[in-house]
Design a protein around this motif. Structure first.
Motif, PDB file in Angstrom:
ATOM      1  N   SER A  14       0.836  -1.204   0.000  1.00 41.23           N
ATOM      2  CA  SER A  14       0.000   0.000   0.000  1.00 41.23           C
ATOM      3  C   SER A  14       0.870   1.253   0.000  1.00 41.23           C
ATOM      4  O   SER A  14       0.688   2.164  -0.811  1.00 41.23           O
ATOM      5  N   VAL A  17       3.324   1.376  -3.284  1.00 36.41           N
ATOM      6  CA  VAL A  17       2.628   1.749  -4.536  1.00 36.41           C
ATOM      7  C   VAL A  17       2.177   3.210  -4.462  1.00 36.41           C
ATOM      8  O   VAL A  17       2.328   3.973  -5.417  1.00 36.41           O
ATOM      9  N   SER A  18       1.649   3.587  -3.303  1.00 40.14           N
ATOM     10  CA  SER A  18       1.182   4.960  -3.129  1.00 40.14           C
ATOM     11  C   SER A  18       2.338   5.956  -3.343  1.00 40.14           C
ATOM     12  O   SER A  18       2.197   6.944  -4.075  1.00 40.14           O
ATOM     13  N   LEU A  21       3.433   6.016  -7.035  1.00 35.96           N
ATOM     14  CA  LEU A  21       2.476   6.753  -7.889  1.00 35.96           C
ATOM     15  C   LEU A  21       2.723   8.257  -7.793  1.00 35.96           C
ATOM     16  O   LEU A  21       2.695   8.965  -8.799  1.00 35.96           O
ATOM     17  N   TYR A  49      -3.040  -4.691  -6.070  1.00 33.99           N
ATOM     18  CA  TYR A  49      -2.410  -3.377  -6.325  1.00 33.99           C
ATOM     19  C   TYR A  49      -2.085  -3.202  -7.810  1.00 33.99           C
ATOM     20  O   TYR A  49      -2.230  -2.112  -8.356  1.00 33.99           O
ATOM     21  N   GLU A  51      -3.804  -4.443 -10.225  1.00 29.47           N
ATOM     22  CA  GLU A  51      -5.087  -4.154 -10.890  1.00 29.47           C
ATOM     23  C   GLU A  51      -5.512  -2.707 -10.658  1.00 29.47           C
ATOM     24  O   GLU A  51      -6.080  -2.066 -11.548  1.00 29.47           O
ATOM     25  N   ILE A  52      -5.244  -2.188  -9.461  1.00 27.49           N
ATOM     26  CA  ILE A  52      -5.611  -0.789  -9.173  1.00 27.49           C
ATOM     27  C   ILE A  52      -4.881   0.144 -10.142  1.00 27.49           C
ATOM     28  O   ILE A  52      -5.470   1.070 -10.709  1.00 27.49           O
ATOM     29  N   ARG A  54      -3.509  -0.678 -13.101  1.00 26.45           N
ATOM     30  CA  ARG A  54      -4.006  -0.903 -14.471  1.00 26.45           C
ATOM     31  C   ARG A  54      -5.325  -0.169 -14.686  1.00 26.45           C
ATOM     32  O   ARG A  54      -5.562   0.444 -15.722  1.00 26.45           O
ATOM     33  N   ASN A  55      -6.179  -0.249 -13.669  1.00 23.30           N
ATOM     34  CA  ASN A  55      -7.488   0.415 -13.757  1.00 23.30           C
ATOM     35  C   ASN A  55      -7.328   1.927 -13.926  1.00 23.30           C
ATOM     36  O   ASN A  55      -8.023   2.556 -14.725  1.00 23.30           O
ATOM     37  N   ALA A  56      -6.387   2.491 -13.138  1.00 27.43           N
ATOM     38  CA  ALA A  56      -6.183   3.939 -13.196  1.00 27.43           C
ATOM     39  C   ALA A  56      -5.663   4.349 -14.576  1.00 27.43           C
ATOM     40  O   ALA A  56      -6.038   5.409 -15.101  1.00 27.43           O
ATOM     41  N   VAL A  58      -6.310   2.813 -17.500  1.00 29.18           N
ATOM     42  CA  VAL A  58      -7.431   2.755 -18.462  1.00 29.18           C
ATOM     43  C   VAL A  58      -8.438   3.878 -18.175  1.00 29.18           C
ATOM     44  O   VAL A  58      -8.971   4.495 -19.102  1.00 29.18           O
ATOM     45  N   ARG A  59      -8.653   4.157 -16.899  1.00 28.58           N
ATOM     46  CA  ARG A  59      -9.575   5.246 -16.539  1.00 28.58           C
ATOM     47  C   ARG A  59      -9.077   6.575 -17.151  1.00 28.58           C
ATOM     48  O   ARG A  59      -9.858   7.352 -17.695  1.00 28.58           O
TER      49      ARG A  59
END
Lengths: 134, 345
Positions: A14, A17-18, A21, A49, A51-52, A54-56, A58-59
């Protein structure tokens, strides 16, 4: 006498990664997570993490004012300097579909990959400047 | 076990005994003697016995020595919760220290409460289904010219009735879990189909809230053995939860990855990931507990029972799987389910 191997301490994903980023952005963090997945293949939360992030990614692509109606185009750099881009088979296939008329929605429908994977590859192509999404 | 611990245990009113692997009592306090007396020899021997390869409950206390263990056991018509309070490593030869609490009345009350909840919930579902059907019928009549205001109100009523049905279903599942009637069928499950169905069922809700809801898996996800209905419900619970906390123009993806041992698939990892507000680090470990709700406020209004994720965990564990969660505040959350791929014998 051999001693039992010590359990590898689990990193604080957590926080790592935070921090990554904030300091390095989405793509750098994503590539670091891909490396980490090799070292910790059984770590379920690490998959989460990844996936989070990857999601961001694509978002961000979908944040385009036209959303799924945005029309990607091949970049001038790609058209003139194709060899610079080291595309894999999936990326090459999607690039072959981009004709300057098909929007994201139609590309997702035509793509043999799942919806999310298609958009992720397109986001990667945009990040590498092989395509633009004006 | 240190001598002073025996001295303390001797004075407690809770029955405590140090028991060997074969059910022999090495030491007990007065409360144990007063509660069970000589009868303990009989049922402890039974608890240690192996019948048709299955060892009795006592064996479990000698496993996983580092973990706390607790179990409910019927002893001569009463229910006792037995806790391990001393590990085998505390003793020179294999033994465990156990405490016994009579929870017969407590379990009876829980069962009565669960039966009552189950009955009430069943009775509520009937009329609510009628209301939902009527609203759906009225709203689907294309020829009817309803004033826009009335259409909005009817749609609001439809949304709230959907929410109420979800709450009722969660309560019903919870009462089944509590009463021990929560079993998983052993049918082949096409996981890709389950994920697609769950996504399809909430696609209209996501579209209404302007959220992208995407499949993130191919068709080559292997089958598992389990319950199609319960796994679909688990995924719907996770997506519904994400929908509550994901802002407009956000993204929810539903993925599946295959974990392989050599060529053979060993497990499927399902992820439901959103670009919502995330969960605070200190709340992460509690998300799967019952009645635990995020400190974050739902963006779509209305609270829940706090049972949704607890039910998901129960469903996954009933399939022999495990759950995990990852979250970064302000970036998103990913709920991760790992399900083993079992093959027919």
């Amino acid at each position: 006498m051999s001693s039992a191997p010590l359990a590898q301490p689990k990193p604080d994903w957590s926080r790592l990664v935070s921090d990554s980023l904030k300091q390095n952005g989405l793509w750098h963090t994503w590539y670091k997570l891909v490396e980490a997945r090799t070292a910790y293949p059984d770590d379920l939360s690490l998959r989460g993490y990844s996936e989070i992030v990857r999601n961001a990614i694509v978002r961000d692509l979908l944040q385009h004012p036209k959303g799924m109606q945005a029309v990607p185009k091949l970049s001038p750099e790609f058209l003139t300097n194709f060899d610079r881009f080291n595309l894999n088979a999936q990326e090459g296939y999607l690039v072959s579909l981009i004709d300057g008329r098909l929007d994201l929605q139609k590309l997702v429908l035509l793509s043999p990959f799942d919806q999310f994977m298609t958009l992720f590859i397109l986001a990667k192509l945009a990040q590498e400047r092989a395509i633009t999404v004006p | 076990m240190p001598t002073q611990r025996y001295a303390i245990a001797e004075k407690l009113n809770v029955p405590i005994a140090v028991v060997g692997e074969s059910g022999d009592v090495r030491w007990n306090n007065e409360a144990f003697e007063a509660t069970f007396g000589d009868d303990a020899k009989h049922w402890l021997k039974e608890a240690a016995r192996a019948v048709a390869g299955e060892r009795g409950w006592l064996h479990g206390f000698f496993l996983d020595a580092d973990e706390h263990r607790s179990t409910d056991v019927e002893i001569e018509g009463r229910t006792y919760r037995i806790d391990r309070i001393g590990n085998p490593s505390d003793f020179e030869d294999a033994a465990v220290a156990l405490s016994f609490e009579d929870v017969t009345r407590q379990r009876e009350m829980e069962q009565a409460k669960s039966d009552f909840t189950s009955m009430i919930v069943h009775d509520l579902r009937g009329p609510l289904s009628g209301i939902q059907g009527t609203l759906e019928f009225v709203l689907s009549q294309e020829g009817t010219r309803l004033d826009a205001m009335y259409t909005d109100l009817l749609q609001e009523a439809q949304r709230e009735s959907e929410r109420m049905m979800n709450l009722i279903n969660e309560l019903l599942d919870f009462s089944k879990i509590q009463s021990g009637n929560f079993t998983v069928e052993g049918e082949p499950v096409r996981v890709a189909g389950v994920l697609k169905r769950a996504v399809r069922s909430l696609q209209s809700v996501a579209a209404r809230d302007e959220i992208f809801l995407l499949n993130a898996h191919g068709r080559d996800v292997p089958q598992i053995i389990g319950s199609v209905e319960k796994l679909t419900q688990a995924i719907i619970n996770l997506i519904s939860n994400s929908l509550k906390f994901t802002p407009k123009r956000g993204l929810i993806s539903v993925g599946a990855q295959i974990v392989r041992t050599g060529e053979l698939p060993e497990a499927i990892v399902i992820t439901v990931t959103d670009t919502g507000m995330g969960i605070k680090a200190q709340e992460l470990l509690q998300v799967w507990e019952k009645y635990k709700q995020s400190g974050n406020k739902s963006l779509r209004g209305g609270g829940g029972t706090g049972l949704g994720l607890y039910i998901v965990k129960q469903i996954v564990e009933a399939h022999g799987g495990e759950v995990s969660v990852a979250s970064i505040e302000g970036v998103g959350t990913s709920m991760v389910l790992k399900l083993p791929v079992k093959r027919a014998a």
